[in-house]
Design a protein around this motif. Structure first.
Motif, PDB file in Angstrom:
ATOM      1  N   SER A 222       0.834  -1.215   0.000  1.00 36.45           N
ATOM      2  CA  SER A 222       0.000   0.000   0.000  1.00 36.45           C
ATOM      3  C   SER A 222       0.856   1.248   0.000  1.00 36.45           C
ATOM      4  O   SER A 222       0.598   2.195  -0.730  1.00 36.45           O
TER       5      SER A 222
ATOM      6  N   THR B  85       2.421  -5.252 -16.985  1.00 36.68           N
ATOM      7  CA  THR B  85       3.126  -4.328 -17.884  1.00 36.68           C
ATOM      8  C   THR B  85       4.627  -4.593 -17.997  1.00 36.68           C
ATOM      9  O   THR B  85       5.362  -3.749 -18.495  1.00 36.68           O
TER      10      THR B  85
ATOM     11  N   ASN C 215      -5.107   6.320  -5.289  1.00 39.00           N
ATOM     12  CA  ASN C 215      -3.992   5.786  -6.062  1.00 39.00           C
ATOM     13  C   ASN C 215      -4.065   6.148  -7.525  1.00 39.00           C
ATOM     14  O   ASN C 215      -3.055   6.196  -8.206  1.00 39.00           O
TER      15      ASN C 215
ATOM     16  N   ARG D 166       6.803  15.546 -11.326  1.00 38.84           N
ATOM     17  CA  ARG D 166       7.418  16.150 -10.146  1.00 38.84           C
ATOM     18  C   ARG D 166       8.063  17.478 -10.489  1.00 38.84           C
ATOM     19  O   ARG D 166       8.009  18.427  -9.719  1.00 38.84           O
TER      20      ARG D 166
ATOM     21  N   LEU E 280      14.303   7.417  -9.575  1.00 40.15           N
ATOM     22  CA  LEU E 280      12.922   7.714  -9.215  1.00 40.15           C
ATOM     23  C   LEU E 280      12.719   7.571  -7.718  1.00 40.15           C
ATOM     24  O   LEU E 280      12.069   8.399  -7.089  1.00 40.15           O
TER      25      LEU E 280
ATOM     26  N   GLN F 138      13.949  10.613  -5.961  1.00 42.05           N
ATOM     27  CA  GLN F 138      13.071  11.782  -6.080  1.00 42.05           C
ATOM     28  C   GLN F 138      11.824  11.618  -5.225  1.00 42.05           C
ATOM     29  O   GLN F 138      11.396  12.547  -4.551  1.00 42.05           O
ATOM     30  N   ILE F 139      11.250  10.407  -5.281  1.00 41.98           N
ATOM     31  CA  ILE F 139      10.025  10.178  -4.518  1.00 41.98           C
ATOM     32  C   ILE F 139      10.293  10.318  -3.025  1.00 41.98           C
ATOM     33  O   ILE F 139       9.549  10.983  -2.303  1.00 41.98           O
TER      34      ILE F 139
ATOM     35  N   TYR G 186      16.347   2.372 -13.877  1.00 36.82           N
ATOM     36  CA  TYR G 186      15.833   3.721 -13.644  1.00 36.82           C
ATOM     37  C   TYR G 186      15.314   3.871 -12.218  1.00 36.82           C
ATOM     38  O   TYR G 186      15.023   4.972 -11.766  1.00 36.82           O
TER      39      TYR G 186
ATOM     40  N   VAL H 255       2.529   1.591  -3.487  1.00 41.57           N
ATOM     41  CA  VAL H 255       1.594   1.898  -4.570  1.00 41.57           C
ATOM     42  C   VAL H 255       1.150   3.347  -4.503  1.00 41.57           C
ATOM     43  O   VAL H 255       1.025   4.032  -5.526  1.00 41.57           O
ATOM     44  N   ARG H 256       0.950   3.820  -3.289  1.00 39.21           N
ATOM     45  CA  ARG H 256       0.494   5.190  -3.089  1.00 39.21           C
ATOM     46  C   ARG H 256       1.414   6.204  -3.747  1.00 39.21           C
ATOM     47  O   ARG H 256       1.003   7.231  -4.250  1.00 39.21           O
ATOM     48  N   HIS H 257       2.695   5.911  -3.739  1.00 38.17           N
ATOM     49  CA  HIS H 257       3.642   6.928  -4.190  1.00 38.17           C
ATOM     50  C   HIS H 257       4.358   6.569  -5.484  1.00 38.17           C
ATOM     51  O   HIS H 257       5.323   7.235  -5.857  1.00 38.17           O
ATOM     52  N   SER H 258       3.905   5.527  -6.145  1.00 35.16           N
ATOM     53  CA  SER H 258       4.581   5.114  -7.379  1.00 35.16           C
ATOM     54  C   SER H 258       3.779   5.487  -8.608  1.00 35.16           C
ATOM     55  O   SER H 258       2.569   5.607  -8.539  1.00 35.16           O
ATOM     56  N   PRO H 259       4.462   5.624  -9.744  1.00 29.46           N
ATOM     57  CA  PRO H 259       3.732   5.850 -11.001  1.00 29.46           C
ATOM     58  C   PRO H 259       2.785   4.671 -11.242  1.00 29.46           C
ATOM     59  O   PRO H 259       3.105   3.536 -10.899  1.00 29.46           O
ATOM     60  N   GLU H 260       1.644   4.973 -11.836  1.00 30.51           N
ATOM     61  CA  GLU H 260       0.576   3.984 -11.903  1.00 30.51           C
ATOM     62  C   GLU H 260       0.964   2.636 -12.508  1.00 30.51           C
ATOM     63  O   GLU H 260       0.749   1.602 -11.897  1.00 30.51           O
ATOM     64  N   TRP H 261       1.538   2.628 -13.687  1.00 36.14           N
ATOM     65  CA  TRP H 261       1.798   1.333 -14.300  1.00 36.14           C
ATOM     66  C   TRP H 261       3.284   0.980 -14.278  1.00 36.14           C
ATOM     67  O   TRP H 261       3.808   0.314 -15.146  1.00 36.14           O
ATOM     68  N   MET H 262       3.940   1.436 -13.271  1.00 35.59           N
ATOM     69  CA  MET H 262       5.320   1.052 -13.059  1.00 35.59           C
ATOM     70  C   MET H 262       5.334  -0.405 -12.633  1.00 35.59           C
ATOM     71  O   MET H 262       4.350  -0.917 -12.122  1.00 35.59           O
TER      72      MET H 262
ATOM     73  N   ARG I   3      13.520  -1.422 -16.960  1.00 33.44           N
ATOM     74  CA  ARG I   3      13.209  -0.245 -16.155  1.00 33.44           C
ATOM     75  C   ARG I   3      13.968  -0.255 -14.829  1.00 33.44           C
ATOM     76  O   ARG I   3      14.087   0.769 -14.169  1.00 33.44           O
TER      77      ARG I   3
ATOM     78  N   GLU J   5      -1.956  -6.478 -23.048  1.00 37.69           N
ATOM     79  CA  GLU J   5      -1.034  -5.592 -22.325  1.00 37.69           C
ATOM     80  C   GLU J   5      -0.106  -4.805 -23.222  1.00 37.69           C
ATOM     81  O   GLU J   5       0.515  -3.850 -22.779  1.00 37.69           O
TER      82      GLU J   5
END
Lengths: 370, 324, 344
Positions: free
Chosen positions: A38, A308, B202, C288, A87, A90-91, A83, A41-48, A80, C51
């Protein structure tokens, strides 16, 4: 410096010993849980990728436990994953953890010597090389032992009269290996664990199905990410065979691919008719391993991947061609933060049934023809 | 007395309001669209007309919502604006220092960030219903609950159950599974509220700087279970305004007032009698290219008032509806 | 004459003049698939796993269409790295294999691996191999390659200097693009919005529901990554992300980093695709940065289910928002709203 490292696979079995031996202040994050997910997920890019999110959650938990430094891999050509560190940094800073430093290590360029240098820079330049090499060697040996035990567990679980006996040994293997701080202690632990495993009561009539467990690396090696599927399969009479192992990966990335990794070349060759090029991640391996397992007479393949995941999407698109030439059933499992285990278990059970029925049918057909 | 009409045509509900010159609410209507936007708009218009004293003069009309263009043609709008702008304007009227607007509607959800009374950021989720009111309705129906009882029952939960929130189908399977395992209904439905709140933050709330005061709008704000779940998930108190369910229409009416006082033109309002106009929509498939667009055509009487649905402008009418 | 098919999708928008010049110099006839339309997308969707990102599915659809046009082969490059150390998405790395596996009835593929990281020699050999089917004369191939490079540089310069989008520039240079729908091309006194993203997202009017045309119709002046100077994009990347990672990072992170700092730009819209791995990372970085910069910013995520209504609402809301912010700051006369309404 209070360092934390992602809780992935059996890494921490070796890291705890490293901390004890070298005096390095390591902060172990709690085992990943729904709470970790949780948070991430709250702070990550959606489809990372899912691993990114869980690792982020894990870092936040580690920071809450006092870590001020994160060590992550970085570097080009790691899908990915290369990278992530940027990220994450930064987050974490945006979340207010501005005191946290992210130290990165470029596996591909640095390899084993670079990693030794990296370790030395963290421990302190005054430490002799002999000590550094000793730590590295010990850590690697612990991981190798952990994985030797795990391979044995995969073999024994479906054959034991009671799989719980195997699991009892497996559950304490990690802590016991972690606690072995010298080469001699480790050798003793190895002797004991393997002996205990040999002593497990086997069912002589057991005839497990043999399944290849493959896909994206982190999901294959880590039971939290793969929802303990290896255990679930073992209990249902399935022997798992994997090609992705951390110690194996360590050999690839920390040494050079030439050293004893003909298996890697074999996989590439098997994949060639369908995929001529590396597509990063485990895309090529997924195709190649499927071909090899089909040729070796495995009963099925379980292909596990995060939602993804780019190389695995390539594999998914190319697999149908492979399956036209090689008759082997494949179960695709796609995991992300929304995945409910119940649904996966249902599919798993159906797949195990399917493989059993196929086997019976083939045996009957063979008997008729002879 | 001069008044301004605001119409918000959403996929699940249609709202109409009348404001006086000081933006005070005179009348409001909250109706179910039920897939018949033209009829609902006309019914709403007729009802408002019935309720109005004779000396009321509508001098400005604003429409918003997914059906804003249709409503604009039918009713005769001076301003046609998207829901984000309308909600921001409406909410700022009641809570001038508002920083965050959360709206969970029938089939979509939005978040709007305001600073110094002006919207500076927003996000919308129109992809999936798992974070929206339609889904709650569906579950209430399945559990034989009235949606009005859903909220109070959810508040009675003692140990909320975790529900998989990926999509309505999966969430429903998970809820059924939990029921069959014996969990209490209140724990399940509050778990559902939590899943929706989580999904909302989210997806739509991702990466946004959420600060109080937070205003919660939309029909779903009637559901006290959702209000609590959102508050818990946000970690901040959440304001549920009176008239929260018609805030879009209020915003549209305010925008109409702003516009009309700016240029002093006469309103395009077709009068409450427009509720009786013979308004028909029809559609056809254009065969001019492989795209095969479905063109919708709206006629009032014999005259074609508007056409939509084409990717190119081959079917668009020369005279365009104002976009304020 | 050999007919070489080139799909009007993915890297077409970046490299078409280069490829066209190469094959034409070798005496081939170049055939381009028509712009994306519904059947193209449906053909792609039917063949690839859900996907898979939309632009790649669209590419598959275009390859299907080329077969119907009767070409002898389809050119499908595997762009692995355009600079040493950079990394491209798996779909690009294995594009020919992907097409071979999913579009089984396509015409034969003409493949090439472009990996600058392997060195000049490897690249040259790859180019020669590409030219073999057309001529055995290596000098001829070399000349074609040089002509291709010239065409590419000219294309980039044209877009930068004349402020054109790729389809506009291709059309101008005799290519087969289609100009954007723009009833009104305002270039004074209007809002300036920079759109950043991969060219196959920005310029495929079908999948983005004619995004640029709509913005222009709202009276907005649209500027694109191709209009920015190359050094500007590089600096943008360094500012936002420390170092360059993806082959196609300049058009997202780089352009965002550049335009977010530009005082003449009123707002930035990033157009990305759901499921695009590189975009998932870049979008976060850009978001950001936009927040820190306090510049109006909107991320648009496209996929095959993107509804036009939702997109239009977001665009209107974004343009409104910038407009209202500017009026609130008192730097915009009320008359501008009139000006824009006249345009529509």
């Amino acid at each position: 410096m209070r360092i934390s490292v992602p809780y992935v696979g059996h890494l921490w079995v070796a890291l705890r010993a490293l901390a004890a031996r070298s005096g390095l202040e390591l902060v172990e994050p709690p085992r990943p849980s729904q709470h970790t997910v949780s948070l991430g997920v709250r702070h990550s890019p959606e489809w990372m990728c899912f691993p990114f999110k869980v690792v982020l959650g894990s870092f936040i938990e580690a920071i809450e436990r006092g870590a001020d430094t994160i060590v992550m891999a970085e570097g080009p050509q790691l899908c990915r994953l290369g990278y992530y560190a940027r990220l994450h940094e930064q987050i974490l800073h945006d979340l207010g953890y501005t005191h946290v430093r992210v130290l990165t290590f470029n596996w591909q360029e640095e390899q084993i010597l670079g990693f030794a240098r990296f370790l030395r820079s963290i421990l302190g330049k005054e430490r002799p090389w002999k000590e550094i090499v000793g730590h590295l060697k010990h850590g690697l040996e612990q991981l190798v032992l952990m994985e030797d035990v795990e391979k044995r567990v995969h073999y024994l679980r479906p054959r034991a009269r009671d799989w719980r006996e195997v699991n009892l040994i497996w559950q304490v293997a990690g802590p016991r290996i972690s606690a072995a701080l010298t080469g001699q202690e480790l050798r003793e632990v190895r002797r004991q664990l393997l002996a205990e495993l040999e002593a497990v009561d086997l069912d002589p009539r057991a005839d497990p199905l043999k399944v290849g467990f493959l896909g994206e690396f982190i999901l294959v090696i880590d039971p939290f990410f793969n929802l303990d599927l290896e255990d679930e399969l073992g209990r249902r009479g399935v022997e798992i065979v994997r090609s992705s192992w951390i110690a194996g990966w360590a050999k690839i990335w920390l040494f050079m691919e030439m050293l004893g990794l003909s298996h890697g070349q074999e996989i590439k060759k098997a994949a060639r008719p369908y995929l001529k090029r590396d597509v990063s991640g485990e895309g090529l391996q997924t195709i190649g391993e499927t071909v090899l397992h089909a040729q070796e007479g495995f009963h099925g393949i379980i292909h596990i991947q995060p939602f993804t995941c780019l190389p695995e999407i390539m594999a998914q698109n190319i697999l149908p061609q492979v399956l036209r030439d090689h008759d082997i059933p494949v179960l695709e499992i796609i995991i992300d933060e929304q995945t409910a285990k119940t649904g996966i278990i249902t599919r798993l059970e159906a797949f195990v049934d399917l493989m059993q029925r196929r086997r019976i049918r083939e045996a009957l057909a063979a008997r008729r023809n002879s | 007395m001069r008044a301004y009409l605001g119409v918000d045509v959403g996929s699940v509900t249609t709202k109409l309001v009348l404001l006086d010159e000081n933006d005070q609410l005179l009348e409001r209507l909250y109706l179910r669209t039920l897939g018949r936007p033209i009829e609902v708009i006309q019914e709403g218009l007729a009802e408002l007309g019935r309720r109005q004293p004779q000396h009321l003069e509508v001098v400005g009309v604003g429409t918003t919502g997914s059906g804003r263009y249709l409503a604009g043609v039918l009713v005769g709008a001076d301003v046609i604006k998207n829901e984000i702008t309308a909600l921001a304007v409406g909410a700022s009227q009641y809570v001038p220092e508002v920083q965050t607007i959360i709206e969970i509607g029938g089939q979509d959800s939005k978040i709007i960030i305001l600073r110094d009374g002006v919207a500076v950021d927003f996000a919308m989720n129109t992809v999936c219903a798992a974070g929206t009111g339609a889904f709650l309705d569906q579950q209430a129906y399945r559990l034989s609950l009235r949606i009005e009882d859903f909220g109070p029952l959810a508040l009675k939960a003692k140990t909320p159950v975790r529900i998989a929130g990926r999509c309505t189908v999966f969430a429903e399977s998970d809820m059924i599974h939990k029921q069959q395992m014996g969990h209490r209904v209140e724990d399940i439905i509050y778990g559902l509220c939590q899943a929706l709140a989580r999904n909302y933050l989210n997806n739509v709330g991702q990466g946004k700087d959420l600060r109080p005061p937070v205003v919660f709008l939309g029909g779903v704000a009637f559901n006290q279970g959702m209000v609590r779940a959102i508050q818990e998930a946000l970690g901040m108190p959440v304001i549920v305004l009176p008239y929260h369910e018609v805030m879009g229409a209020i915003g549209a009416a305010i925008l109409a007032r702003e516009q009309m006082s700016l240029n002093g033109a006469t309103t395009r309002f077709r009068g409450f009698e427009a509720s009786r106009a013979a308004c028909r929509a029809s559609s056809f498939e254009c065969k001019a290219c492989p795209n095969l667009c479905e063109i919708v055509q709206v006629r009032i009487g014999r005259k074609v008032m508007a056409r939509w649905g084409g990717r190119c402008d081959r079917w668009e009418l020369k005279e365009e509806v104002p976009d304020g | 004459m050999i007919r070489v098919g080139i799909p009007q999708a993915l890297l077409y928008y970046q490299y078409y003049p280069m490829w066209q010049a190469f094959f034409q110099a070798l005496g081939a006839e170049v055939v381009v698939s028509p712009p994306t339309a519904r059947p193209t997308v449906e053909a792609g969707l039917a063949r690839m796993v859900a996907e898979t990102c939309l632009p790649v599915k669209v590419y598959g659809g275009h390859v299907c269409h080329l077969r119907e046009l009767g070409v002898d082969c389809v050119f499908v490059p595997a762009i692995r790295a355009t600079e040493p150390g950079l990394f491209n998405c798996s779909k690009f790395l294995g594009l020919p294999d992907l097409i071979r596996a999913t579009v089984e009835d396509s015409s034969p593929l003409l493949e090439i691996d472009i990996d600058v990281g392997q060195g000049r020699g490897a690249l040259q050999r790859a180019i020669y191999r590409l030219g073999w089917p057309f001529t055995w004369n290596p000098l001829h191939i070399r000349k074609a390659a040089l002509a291709a490079w010239e065409a590419h540089l000219g294309f980039q310069a044209l877009m930068r200097e004349r402020k054109l989008t790729p389809p506009e520039a291709i059309e101008g240079s005799g290519g087969e693009g289609h100009a954007l729908d723009s009833r009104c091309l305002p270039d004074t006194g209007s809002l300036v919005i920079a759109v950043v993203g991969h060219p196959y997202c920005l310029y495929d009017s079908y999948i983005n529901h004619n995004l640029l045309g709509r913005l222009r119709r709202m009276g907005v002046r649209v500027i694109t990554p191709e209009m920015a100077p190359a050094q500007g994009l590089e600096m943008g990347i360094r500012r936002l992300a420390r170092f360059k990672y993806w082959v196609y990072e300049a058009e997202v992170t780089g352009a965002a980093g550049y335009y977010l700092e530009d005082p003449a730009v009123d707002g930035v819209i990033a157009v990305v695709v759901f499921g695009c791995g590189p975009d998932s990372t870049m979008l976060d970085v850009v978001q950001r940065a936009a927040r820190r910069q306090e510049k109006p910013y909107m991320g648009l995520v496209l996929d095959e289910h993107t509804g036009e209504a939702g997109l239009v609402t977001r665009l209107e809301a974004f343009v409104d928002m910038i407009d209202r912010r500017k009026s609130a700051r008192g730097s915009w006369e009320a008359g501008s709203m009139e000006k824009r309404r006249e345009c529509a």
